[in-house]
Design a protein around this motif. Structure first.
Motif, PDB file in Angstrom:
ATOM      1  N   HIS A 138      39.609  38.115  38.400  1.00 50.56           N
ATOM      2  CA  HIS A 138      40.681  37.214  38.843  1.00 50.56           C
ATOM      3  C   HIS A 138      40.189  36.059  39.707  1.00 50.56           C
ATOM      4  O   HIS A 138      40.879  35.060  39.859  1.00 50.56           O
ATOM      5  CB  HIS A 138      41.779  38.009  39.560  1.00 50.56           C
ATOM      6  CG  HIS A 138      43.138  37.425  39.390  1.00 50.56           C
ATOM      7  ND1 HIS A 138      44.293  38.074  39.738  1.00 50.56           N
ATOM      8  CD2 HIS A 138      43.539  36.208  38.903  1.00 50.56           C
ATOM      9  CE1 HIS A 138      45.341  37.298  39.466  1.00 50.56           C
ATOM     10  NE2 HIS A 138      44.904  36.165  38.978  1.00 50.56           N
ATOM     11  N   GLN A 159      52.414  34.881  39.623  1.00 52.81           N
ATOM     12  CA  GLN A 159      51.289  35.823  39.573  1.00 52.81           C
ATOM     13  C   GLN A 159      51.794  37.227  39.257  1.00 52.81           C
ATOM     14  O   GLN A 159      52.518  37.827  40.058  1.00 52.81           O
ATOM     15  CB  GLN A 159      50.561  35.813  40.927  1.00 52.81           C
ATOM     16  CG  GLN A 159      49.403  36.815  41.021  1.00 52.81           C
ATOM     17  CD  GLN A 159      48.915  36.992  42.456  1.00 52.81           C
ATOM     18  OE1 GLN A 159      49.398  36.313  43.373  1.00 52.81           O
ATOM     19  NE2 GLN A 159      47.982  37.909  42.653  1.00 52.81           N
ATOM     20  N   ASP A 161      50.615  40.961  39.035  1.00 52.39           N
ATOM     21  CA  ASP A 161      49.439  41.606  39.620  1.00 52.39           C
ATOM     22  C   ASP A 161      49.869  42.873  40.362  1.00 52.39           C
ATOM     23  O   ASP A 161      51.010  42.984  40.816  1.00 52.39           O
ATOM     24  CB  ASP A 161      48.770  40.625  40.619  1.00 52.39           C
ATOM     25  CG  ASP A 161      47.277  40.850  40.782  1.00 52.39           C
ATOM     26  OD1 ASP A 161      46.834  42.007  40.757  1.00 52.39           O
ATOM     27  OD2 ASP A 161      46.558  39.851  40.947  1.00 52.39           O
ATOM     28  N   ASP A 165      46.031  39.588  46.328  1.00 48.47           N
ATOM     29  CA  ASP A 165      44.812  38.764  46.323  1.00 48.47           C
ATOM     30  C   ASP A 165      44.813  37.712  47.427  1.00 48.47           C
ATOM     31  O   ASP A 165      44.344  36.587  47.225  1.00 48.47           O
ATOM     32  CB  ASP A 165      44.603  38.105  44.947  1.00 48.47           C
ATOM     33  CG  ASP A 165      44.444  39.127  43.823  1.00 48.47           C
ATOM     34  OD1 ASP A 165      44.120  40.296  44.117  1.00 48.47           O
ATOM     35  OD2 ASP A 165      44.649  38.752  42.647  1.00 48.47           O
ATOM     36  N   HIS A 176      37.521  38.576  44.191  1.00 45.94           N
ATOM     37  CA  HIS A 176      38.754  38.562  43.395  1.00 45.94           C
ATOM     38  C   HIS A 176      39.970  39.116  44.149  1.00 45.94           C
ATOM     39  O   HIS A 176      41.035  39.264  43.566  1.00 45.94           O
ATOM     40  CB  HIS A 176      38.557  39.302  42.057  1.00 45.94           C
ATOM     41  CG  HIS A 176      38.537  40.806  42.180  1.00 45.94           C
ATOM     42  ND1 HIS A 176      38.881  41.647  41.141  1.00 45.94           N
ATOM     43  CD2 HIS A 176      38.191  41.614  43.222  1.00 45.94           C
ATOM     44  CE1 HIS A 176      38.768  42.903  41.542  1.00 45.94           C
ATOM     45  NE2 HIS A 176      38.348  42.915  42.776  1.00 45.94           N
ATOM     46  N   ASP A 245      47.267  39.062  35.854  1.00 46.24           N
ATOM     47  CA  ASP A 245      46.219  40.059  36.097  1.00 46.24           C
ATOM     48  C   ASP A 245      46.682  41.328  35.375  1.00 46.24           C
ATOM     49  O   ASP A 245      47.748  41.873  35.691  1.00 46.24           O
ATOM     50  CB  ASP A 245      46.089  40.277  37.609  1.00 46.24           C
ATOM     51  CG  ASP A 245      45.015  41.296  37.989  1.00 46.24           C
ATOM     52  OD1 ASP A 245      44.725  42.201  37.178  1.00 46.24           O
ATOM     53  OD2 ASP A 245      44.495  41.198  39.107  1.00 46.24           O
TER      54      ASP A 245
END
Ligand code: MN
Ligand code: MN
Length: 325
Positions: A138, A159, A161, A165, A176, A245
């Motif tokens: 990522h 995003q 995920d 992050d 990442h 992701d």
């Protein structure tokens, strides 16, 4: 008399003369490209370039995402048949899409990779072509976003995920798990226009930065339309980038990834949200963190290929594609 399905052919990746349209090829045969798009470095007339960034040196745990782009291309051959359900249109009747190949960098100089990735994407988007990046871990989204921010200014971010992050980081590292923290502080993304979907981890020192966070429990409990409405109202009308992701999906759906976290979305849940985002026209997109060495039966690369295909349907819809009535 038996009738053949339309447009049987082979090797569209290098035999096709036009960028639009699809033909049926056996998934086990023929030259692989993403969804059998033409492999070319010629951006003329291309609405979107699909490109691989096989970089996996920024991971905290399991590596292997350098094999992601080739695995997603291979899995995509199973979906390159024309109309995509439930959209019921072929995104490539609307979008002229090419496979731009991969970003190259010197494995002996990993510190130069971020700039190589940023330049690779700048090259694509300077012509007005959008990019759909296949990762890679990522971290690669950070140099990709730098290229987009240079063109559009601070951009909105959607995003998907398991992780936010945004762990603390003073910069100068490749990680990442921290790059969206840097992206906020450097004005690359606009936190007020950022929404994180499917989150189910927390780390010391994480700040919200004013981002909209949709944790996994809330995502599981709400209808896709409600989640999509929050996403759309958060990003508004400005330029928006969408990053997926693959660890947003549950490990039972997508085991082949670096930092799997149980309790995630099924592929159906994720696709239902994407389908409900109609009207969103991301300036760029990516699908990252597919690690084939940890995959089983191509589950993860298959899910990633389908998500990438439906992201293209979303973009095609924004450009006027509709089901044939
Ligand atoms: Mn991530
Ligand atoms: Mn993650």
């Amino acid at each position: 008399m038996a009738t053949k399905p339309k447009s049987h052919g082979i090797d569209a990746a290098f035999t096709r003369s036009v960028l639009k349209g699809s033909q049926i090829e056996p998934s086990y045969s023929g030259a692989l490209s993403f969804m059998r798009r033409k492999y070319t470095k010629d951006l003329v007339g291309a609405d979107i370039a699909i490109t691989g960034v096989p970089f996996d040196l920024s991971v905290s745990n399991r590596p292997g995402t350098r094999f992601g782009p080739e695995a997603i291309r291979k899995a995509s051959a199973q979906h390159a048949w024309g109309p995509v359900w439930p959209w019921r249109f072929d995104p490539f009747d609307t979008l002229a899409a090419i496979d731009y190949g991969d970003c190259v960098f010197d494995w002996g100089a990993p510190q130069d990779a971020p700039l190589a990735i940023e330049r690779h994407i700048s090259e694509v988007i300077s012509t007005g072509t959008a990019s759909l990046v296949l990762g890679g871990d990522h971290f690669i989204t950070y140099p990709v976003l730098k290229a987009y921010a240079a063109k559009f200014g601070p951009i909105g971010l959607v995003q998907f995920d398991a992780h936010r992050d945004v762990e603390p980081d003073e910069g100068g590292r490749m990680d990442h798990g921290t790059m969206f923290n840097l992206a906020v502080r450097e004005g690359i993304i606009d936190p007020q226009r950022t929404v994180q979907v499917g989150i189910r981890t927390c780390f010391d020192g994480e700040e919200t930065y004013g981002m909209t966070i949709m944790y996994a429990d809330a995502v599981h409990a709400a209808p896709a339309e409600e989640i999509a409405a929050t996403i759309l109202s958060t990003v508004g009308d400005g330029p928006t980038y969408l990053t997926f992701d693959i660890d947003c999906l549950d490990p039972s759906t997508a085991p082949g990834t670096g930092t799997p976290v149980p309790g995630g979305l099924t592929s159906y849940e994720a696709l239902a949200i994407i389908r409900a985002l109609k009207g969103l026209d991301p300036v760029g997109m990516d699908v990252v963190e597919v690690s084939p060495p940890f995959d089983h039966a191509e589950m993860t690369s298959n899910a990633a290929a389908m998500i990438a295909a439906e992201l293209l349907c979303l973009k095609a819809w924004a450009r006027g594609a509709r089901a044939a009535s």
